[in-house]
Design a protein around this motif. Structure first.
Motif, mmCIF file in Angstrom:
data_model
loop_
_atom_site.group_PDB
_atom_site.id
_atom_site.type_symbol
_atom_site.label_atom_id
_atom_site.label_comp_id
_atom_site.label_asym_id
_atom_site.label_seq_id
_atom_site.Cartn_x
_atom_site.Cartn_y
_atom_site.Cartn_z
ATOM 1 N N UNK A 141 60.074 55.766 110.167
ATOM 2 C CA UNK A 141 59.363 55.502 108.919
ATOM 3 C C UNK A 141 59.410 56.724 108.019
ATOM 4 N N UNK A 142 59.301 56.455 106.724
ATOM 5 C CA UNK A 142 59.284 57.504 105.704
ATOM 6 C C UNK A 142 57.854 57.713 105.235
ATOM 7 N N UNK A 143 57.541 58.947 104.866
ATOM 8 C CA UNK A 143 56.220 59.236 104.319
ATOM 9 C C UNK A 143 56.369 59.702 102.882
ATOM 10 N N UNK A 144 55.344 59.449 102.101
ATOM 11 C CA UNK A 144 55.371 59.901 100.714
ATOM 12 C C UNK A 144 54.911 58.812 99.766
ATOM 13 N N UNK A 145 53.823 59.056 99.038
ATOM 14 C CA UNK A 145 53.323 58.064 98.086
ATOM 15 C C UNK A 145 54.252 57.916 96.897
ATOM 16 N N UNK A 146 55.184 58.859 96.734
ATOM 17 C CA UNK A 146 56.122 58.755 95.616
ATOM 18 C C UNK A 146 57.288 57.821 95.911
ATOM 19 N N UNK A 155 60.643 47.963 91.351
ATOM 20 C CA UNK A 155 60.721 48.829 90.160
ATOM 21 C C UNK A 155 59.905 50.098 90.363
ATOM 22 N N UNK A 156 60.373 51.192 89.775
ATOM 23 C CA UNK A 156 59.720 52.479 89.948
ATOM 24 C C UNK A 156 58.554 52.636 88.983
ATOM 25 N N UNK A 157 57.419 53.039 89.538
ATOM 26 C CA UNK A 157 56.285 53.430 88.720
ATOM 27 C C UNK A 157 56.494 54.878 88.276
ATOM 28 N N UNK A 158 55.728 55.341 87.287
ATOM 29 C CA UNK A 158 55.888 56.741 86.864
ATOM 30 C C UNK A 158 55.727 57.706 88.039
ATOM 31 N N UNK A 159 56.685 58.623 88.167
ATOM 32 C CA UNK A 159 56.647 59.626 89.224
ATOM 33 C C UNK A 159 57.222 59.176 90.551
ATOM 34 N N UNK A 160 57.663 57.918 90.646
ATOM 35 C CA UNK A 160 58.198 57.428 91.908
ATOM 36 C C UNK A 160 59.716 57.597 91.987
ATOM 37 N N UNK A 161 60.228 57.594 93.211
ATOM 38 C CA UNK A 161 61.668 57.568 93.485
ATOM 39 C C UNK A 161 61.908 56.522 94.572
ATOM 40 N N UNK A 162 63.141 56.016 94.627
ATOM 41 C CA UNK A 162 63.481 55.076 95.687
ATOM 42 C C UNK A 162 63.670 55.825 97.004
ATOM 43 N N UNK A 163 63.239 55.212 98.078
ATOM 44 C CA UNK A 163 63.402 55.793 99.420
ATOM 45 C C UNK A 163 64.863 55.673 99.848
ATOM 46 N N UNK A 164 65.538 56.799 99.956
ATOM 47 C CA UNK A 164 66.932 56.806 100.428
ATOM 48 C C UNK A 164 67.025 57.237 101.889
ATOM 49 N N UNK A 165 66.033 58.000 102.362
ATOM 50 C CA UNK A 165 66.092 58.476 103.747
ATOM 51 C C UNK A 165 66.072 57.333 104.751
ATOM 52 N N UNK A 166 65.179 56.354 104.517
ATOM 53 C CA UNK A 166 65.086 55.244 105.456
ATOM 54 C C UNK A 166 66.409 54.528 105.640
ATOM 55 N N UNK A 167 67.043 54.047 104.541
ATOM 56 C CA UNK A 167 68.337 53.380 104.686
ATOM 57 C C UNK A 167 69.422 54.279 105.274
ATOM 58 N N UNK A 168 69.466 55.561 104.863
ATOM 59 C CA UNK A 168 70.510 56.458 105.381
ATOM 60 C C UNK A 168 70.367 56.646 106.884
ATOM 61 N N UNK A 169 69.146 56.926 107.330
ATOM 62 C CA UNK A 169 68.938 57.146 108.761
ATOM 63 C C UNK A 169 69.100 55.862 109.545
ATOM 64 N N UNK A 170 68.684 54.742 108.957
ATOM 65 C CA UNK A 170 68.890 53.469 109.649
ATOM 66 C C UNK A 170 70.383 53.217 109.851
ATOM 67 N N UNK A 171 71.199 53.568 108.854
ATOM 68 C CA UNK A 171 72.646 53.405 109.009
ATOM 69 C C UNK A 171 73.195 54.267 110.130
ATOM 70 N N UNK A 172 72.756 55.523 110.215
ATOM 71 C CA UNK A 172 73.224 56.408 111.280
ATOM 72 C C UNK A 172 72.764 55.915 112.645
ATOM 73 N N UNK A 173 71.536 55.412 112.722
ATOM 74 C CA UNK A 173 71.024 54.892 113.986
ATOM 75 C C UNK A 173 71.765 53.626 114.407
ATOM 76 N N UNK A 174 72.060 52.767 113.437
ATOM 77 C CA UNK A 174 72.793 51.536 113.749
ATOM 78 C C UNK A 174 74.161 51.864 114.326
ATOM 79 N N UNK A 175 74.833 52.871 113.748
ATOM 80 C CA UNK A 175 76.156 53.261 114.247
ATOM 81 C C UNK A 175 76.087 53.807 115.662
ATOM 82 N N UNK A 176 74.946 54.383 116.049
ATOM 83 C CA UNK A 176 74.781 54.882 117.419
ATOM 84 C C UNK A 176 74.489 53.760 118.405
#
Length: 426
Positions: free
Chosen positions: A200-205, A212-233
């Protein structure tokens, strides 16, 4: 859920956690000392064994190949029928094809047309490649002198003898190993259970990619990236999504993850900021072994236990999260999967194409791209953007440039170590 990994004595006491940052080698050694392979075994069909780790030694039940056969297309013969001082004229007794052996009688002084892989007729001891043989009118063939017994013949059991080791316990099955098992007629393989990894990822941002992004938010990229690496393993993934930046929410998520998984990965919240709660919560619900590693990017990294599960708190910056996953989490997962000796990523040295800026003090992983110099030699060029938040650099690069802790700025032409991504990432 029953876990097989007891909390190591060395990390039961939080006072054991040194405040100084560990070197990457020290961190990797401590992690691998603390992580133990799962022991539950299961039997799977051969084609489902790709990526799994063998639980037991696998001997070959048969000889491979099972018969003497031709190593190439040509003519099978008995070398005792050949003249020693010149070419030998021979009649053609028949043909042997792969899967359709010659079953006739070969008269003395004759040969058999044979194709690659076909069974060698029992009274033949050599195969002459077809390019060396002259076909004459009427079907006769002329064999050149100098043919030796055993020439172009693959002997029965040349690849494997009955009882010979195919794969030892603790070996991860890849494509070539899958083929080796198939060549011996193996249809099922006893492997170790797949590790369950909670993520899981942490961060209210953070917001998921579909929101859609609220002011000050960013899309979570860590979750999908790490899930991809874990899936390959090939592990089982328990994706818990994003967890709010509050101690209560983190404690609940860690309790849930530790109860269900063998290994827990979080991203973000392991630094020392006021809103970075992961490490402080882990001090209450689990154990922290260390939380600083002298690498750039990736210094704030927590390793320990939550419940009986191995815990990794990775940095929030996406490049930092991927670097620390490849260098530290992946070897731990391979050990958990049952791989006997998880090797660190392999590298080699090449000249750098440009000047590389670095301050002494930490091991540094810059992103680079391998290329050919005008003289044809391999060299590496660093990406223009090396910030730990520039995820684009991971797509544009194809290797890590590994810069030693004690080293400083390097000039163009200096040798550097590179770790190609295909050898680092699953």
């Amino acid at each position: 859920m029953t876990h097989t990994n007891a909390i190591p004595a060395g990390i039961r006491n939080p006072d054991d956690c040194a405040p100084e940052a560990l070197t990457l080698e020290q961190a990797r050694e401590r992690i691998l000392d603390d992580v133990h392979p799962l022991r539950e075994e299961t039997s799977v069909p051969l084609m489902d064994a790709l990526g799994r780790v063998t639980a037991r030694d696998i001997p070959s039940p048969i000889a491979v190949p099972g018969h003497d056969n031709a190593a190439m297309d040509g003519y099978a013969l008995a070398t005792e029928d050949l003249c020693s001082d010149g070419p030998t004229a021979m009649t053609l007794a028949g043909t042997a094809l792969a899967g359709a052996p010659f079953t006739g009688t070969r008269p003395p002084g004759s040969c058999v047309r044979i194709m690659t892989g076909a069974v060698l007729p029992p009274d033949c001891d050599a195969v002459v490649m077809q390019e060396r043989v002259h076909r004459e009118a009427g079907g006769a063939v002329r064999i050149p002198p100098g043919v030796r017994p055993g020439e172009n013949v693959r002997r029965a059991g040349e690849d494997l003898q009955p009882g010979q080791m195919l794969l030892p316990a603790g070996e991860r099955i890849d494509g070539p190993r899958l083929g080796l098992l198939a060549s011996a007629g193996i249809t099922r393989v006893t492997v170790l259970r797949r590790p369950r990894v909670a993520l899981f990822s942490t961060g209210d941002e953070l917001a998921p990619p579909d929101r859609p992004l609220a002011p000050g938010q960013i899309h979570d990229s860590n979750g999908p990236a790490l899930r991809g690496l874990l899936t390959a393993l090939g592990v089982e993934i328990l994706d818990l999504g994003r967890v709010s930046d509050t101690p209560g929410a983190l404690e609940e998520a860690l309790d849930q993850a530790g109860a269900r998984a063998d290994l827990v990965i979080t991203t973000g919240g392991v630094s020392v900021g006021e809103a970075d709660h992961v490490r402080r919560v882990l001090d209450r619900v689990g154990r922290v072994a260390f939380w600083k590693v002298a690498v750039k990017p990736g210094k704030p990294l927590a390793f320990g236990r939550v419940g009986d599960a191995v815990f990794f708190g990775l940095p929030g910056n996406p490049v930092s999260a991927m670097v620390t996953f490849c260098q530290l989490v992946q070897p731990a997962l391979l050990r958990l999967m049952g791989v006997s000796h998880p090797a660190p990523p392999a590298g080699f040295q090449v000249p750098c194409a440009t000047r590389l800026h670095k301050r002494p003090g930490r091991l540094e992983f810059q992103r680079g791209r391998l290329e050919r110099a005008p003289d044809g030699r391999l060299r590496v060029r660093a990406m223009d953007h090396q910030g730990s938040g520039v995820l684009r650099s991971m797509r544009e690069a194809d290797c890590f440039i590994v810069l030693s802790p004690e080293g400083g700025t390097l000039e163009a032409g200096d040798l550097v170590e590179v770790q190609p991504f295909r050898g680092v990432m699953p």
